[in-house]
Design a protein around this motif. Sequence first.
Motif, PDB file in Angstrom:
ATOM      1  N   THR A   1     -50.885   9.749 126.467  1.00 56.60           N
ATOM      2  CA  THR A   1     -51.329  10.174 126.558  1.00 56.60           C
ATOM      3  C   THR A   1     -52.153  11.860 126.730  1.00 56.60           C
TER       4      THR A   1
ATOM      5  N   TYR B   1     -55.888   8.604 133.519  1.00 58.38           N
ATOM      6  CA  TYR B   1     -55.805   9.709 132.656  1.00 58.38           C
ATOM      7  C   TYR B   1     -56.933   9.739 131.465  1.00 58.38           C
TER       8      TYR B   1
ATOM      9  N   LEU C   1     -54.132   2.273 124.610  1.00 57.96           N
ATOM     10  CA  LEU C   1     -54.431   3.774 124.732  1.00 57.96           C
ATOM     11  C   LEU C   1     -55.338   3.812 123.286  1.00 57.96           C
TER      12      LEU C   1
END
Length: 139
Positions: free
Chosen positions: A40, A54, A130
Amino acid sequence: MAETKTRATAASVDDFIAAAEPPQRSEDAKIVDAMLRRVTGETPKMWGPTIVGYGQYHYRYDSGHEGDMCRLGFSPRKTQLVLYVLTGAEGEDALLAKLGKHSTGKSCLYIKKLADVDMGLLEEIARRSLACMKEKYPI
């Protein structure tokens, strides 16, 4: 409308990870933390008392409920690591099929020991998650 209970806090991520029991869970949590920092590029925060998170995104449901949550996260629970990394992204099922010993929930990946899974595949799952989160929730 009910208020969101899971919010970013100022609690120490390092202290939380160090206190995880049993000791192997703490060691596994350190490895997951390093991986998710790498994936991340974010410094983690505690979300509520038990989730290391995160990044952040804002969501709004059709019901009108809205809030903020971490993009990716994990919790080193006593019986297993819980990783909040499942999004249903394309190719996710194929990666999970090769990952090793695990179970899943709606958006959760449960792992008893990191030694039971392929860390390269776990990192790829996190990267795809992500990317999916950034596409769905750009801000």
